[in-house]
Design a protein around this motif. Structure first.
Motif, PDB file in Angstrom:
ATOM      1  N   UNK A  62      -5.729  10.189  54.671  1.00 52.73           N
ATOM      2  CA  UNK A  62      -5.334   9.467  53.469  1.00 52.73           C
ATOM      3  C   UNK A  62      -6.566   8.693  53.008  1.00 52.73           C
ATOM      4  N   UNK A  63      -7.030   9.006  51.824  1.00 53.80           N
ATOM      5  CA  UNK A  63      -8.295   8.460  51.318  1.00 53.80           C
ATOM      6  C   UNK A  63      -8.025   7.595  50.097  1.00 53.80           C
ATOM      7  N   UNK A  64      -8.596   6.408  50.110  1.00 51.60           N
ATOM      8  CA  UNK A  64      -8.523   5.495  48.971  1.00 51.60           C
ATOM      9  C   UNK A  64      -9.895   5.470  48.310  1.00 51.60           C
ATOM     10  N   UNK A  65      -9.934   5.715  47.015  1.00 52.25           N
ATOM     11  CA  UNK A  65     -11.199   5.690  46.275  1.00 52.25           C
ATOM     12  C   UNK A  65     -11.025   4.830  45.033  1.00 52.25           C
ATOM     13  N   UNK A  66     -12.105   4.158  44.649  1.00 50.40           N
ATOM     14  CA  UNK A  66     -12.087   3.342  43.441  1.00 50.40           C
ATOM     15  C   UNK A  66     -13.423   3.427  42.750  1.00 50.40           C
ATOM     16  N   UNK A  67     -13.537   2.785  41.617  1.00 49.94           N
ATOM     17  CA  UNK A  67     -14.816   2.776  40.922  1.00 49.94           C
ATOM     18  C   UNK A  67     -15.863   2.086  41.796  1.00 49.94           C
ATOM     19  N   UNK A  68     -17.073   2.626  41.795  1.00 51.92           N
ATOM     20  CA  UNK A  68     -18.143   2.131  42.657  1.00 51.92           C
ATOM     21  C   UNK A  68     -18.334   0.631  42.468  1.00 51.92           C
ATOM     22  N   UNK A  69     -18.297  -0.104  43.575  1.00 60.03           N
ATOM     23  CA  UNK A  69     -18.513  -1.542  43.546  1.00 60.03           C
ATOM     24  C   UNK A  69     -17.273  -2.377  43.290  1.00 60.03           C
ATOM     25  N   UNK A  70     -16.156  -1.752  42.959  1.00 60.47           N
ATOM     26  CA  UNK A  70     -14.949  -2.517  42.622  1.00 60.47           C
ATOM     27  C   UNK A  70     -14.193  -2.982  43.861  1.00 60.47           C
ATOM     28  N   UNK A  71     -14.416  -2.331  45.005  1.00 59.80           N
ATOM     29  CA  UNK A  71     -13.689  -2.673  46.231  1.00 59.80           C
ATOM     30  C   UNK A  71     -14.663  -2.711  47.403  1.00 59.80           C
ATOM     31  N   UNK A  72     -14.337  -3.525  48.392  1.00 59.65           N
ATOM     32  CA  UNK A  72     -15.121  -3.554  49.614  1.00 59.65           C
ATOM     33  C   UNK A  72     -14.876  -2.269  50.401  1.00 59.65           C
TER      34      UNK A  72
END
Length: 406
Positions: A249-259
């Motif tokens: 299960x992979x969580x991805x977000x915009x670069x730099x938006x999440x630790x």
């Protein structure tokens, strides 16, 4: 001969390592006439030395594979139903408040997850080419998710907190177009959550049966990182989960938006140690696959020659690959049993073995042996078979063919 280029990198030639022969799609012929007109495609796997993506060399359009009466129902097994309950709780736990939470799930199938999220106060919407309003009334857009669909939903519905894709992100034909749709739909701090079969588990437990045309790609974290990077996204958290014999299960977000969580770093280090860009690991896998075919054929035909009847229990997509690759047809496997009403009474893809209900398999005229095609959820399948009254001996086909003790 034309070169096959990596579906992610676009300019790197894919190296073929395994051929699984001519394979049908996951559609079940209703009669002999349909079976005679069944289409087959070569199923070959290759890998990219740059990003480690394992992929089908000749893709079949999703508009062929997922059209009409597609036979997979996500919420059919008790184990997967429980899995979706846990996922819904996990996604709800990402937010401090229940106000205004929104999610779009593409490849929403029968809406099992959508309904569970709706019950937790999410504003939900599904996108699925054969989708319809769910049992609890969740709305589904009947379409293939794409950049166009994502942009249209963002314009008409607004951007969303979560985009979810369960066991479908590896299915889509045009990876980059889908990711464009995801990025146009996500809020700046939104998350793209996927579940996909994990390449490391596939290799370690010899899951060649999970290779079929509906799965265009087999992901490592390394491969996902490269795909996400090209669209301004980054992997921020990973959970290894047991579904389908081993998934992530992979969580991805915009670069730099999440630790970025430590779990991402740990799996990257694991994959580096396994040398997933090295051809040797794939060459060895292919050799083990050929050996498995010989062992399974030898076992089944020994039982048949001794006068025993052999059935196959359940007809998941992975069973299509295994039985067709191993050349096990009606002369070897008498019947295939199923619990899905969409399959019972039809013919098994490619081999055209008759499909009967699980109740019939466990009836008065039982075969002596049953091959567990859903071996990755063996405990649940065995419990159901025994509860139905099946008294025969069970065979687990992978990672090594073995007769199970009662």
């Amino acid at each position: 001969m034309s070169k096959t280029l990596c579906q992610t990198c676009g300019d790197v030639e894919v190296r073929k390592f395994l051929s699984l022969g001519q394979q049908p799609s996951f559609h079940f012929p209703a009669n002999r006439e349909e079976a005679e007109n069944e289409r087959l495609w070569p199923l070959e796997l290759g890998f990219c030395e740059q990003c480690s993506l394992v992929q089908v060399l000749e893709s079949v359009s999703e508009r062929i594979l997922f059209s009409g009466d597609y036979h997979h129902l996500a919420g059919l097994t008790a184990g997967y139903h429980e899995h979706l309950q846990g996922l819904a709780d996990t996604l709800a736990g990402l937010f401090d408040s229940t106000d205004g939470r929104s999610v779009v799930e593409f490849g929403s199938n029968d809406g099992s997850l959508l309904d569970k999220l709706a019950a937790r106060s999410f504003d939900v919407l599904g996108v699925d080419p054969v989708g319809q309003v769910t049992a609890a009334g969740s709305q589904v857009v009947k379409d293939y998710f794409s950049s166009t669909v994502g942009a249209d939903l963002a314009a008409t519905r607004g951007k969303t907190d979560l985009v979810v894709a369960l066991n479908v992100f590896a299915h889509v034909t045009n990876l980059h177009d889908v990711l464009d749709g995801v990025t146009s739909l996500l809020k700046d701090d939104g998350l793209f959550v996927t579940e996909s079969h994990y390449l490391v588990d596939l290799l370690e437990t010899l899951q060649y049966d999970f290779a079929y045309h509906e799965h265009s790609r087999y992901y490592s974290v390394t491969a996902l990182d490269e795909a996400f990077r090209r669209h301004g996204l980054e992997t921020v958290k990973i959970e290894r989960i047991p579904t389908h014999g081993g998934s992530i299960r992979v969580y991805a977000g915009f670069a730099g938006a999440h630790e970025v969580d430590q779990s991402v770093i740990e799996l990257r280090e694991l994959e580096d140690s396994l040398k997933l860009r090295d051809s040797m690991i794939y060459t060895q896998f292919a050799e083990r696959v050929e050996q498995h075919r010989e062992k399974l054929n030898e076992l089944v035909r020994f039982l048949k020659n001794s006068g025993a009847r052999v059935a196959a229990a359940s007809a998941p997509g992975r069973a299509v690959t295994m039985l067709n690759y191993c050349g096990l047809g009606p002369d070897d496997i008498d019947v295939v049993s199923e619990i899905s009403p969409r399959k019972i009474g039809k013919l098994f893809p490619g081999t055209h073995i008759p499909i009967i209900s699980q109740q019939e398999l466990a009836g008065d005229n039982q075969p002596e042996y049953a091959l567990l095609m859903s071996w990755h959820i063996a405990d649940e399948v065995i419990t159901n078979l025994r509860n139905e009254g099946f008294r025969g001996t069970l065979i687990e086909p992978l990672p090594e063919p073995r007769i199970l003790e009662r």
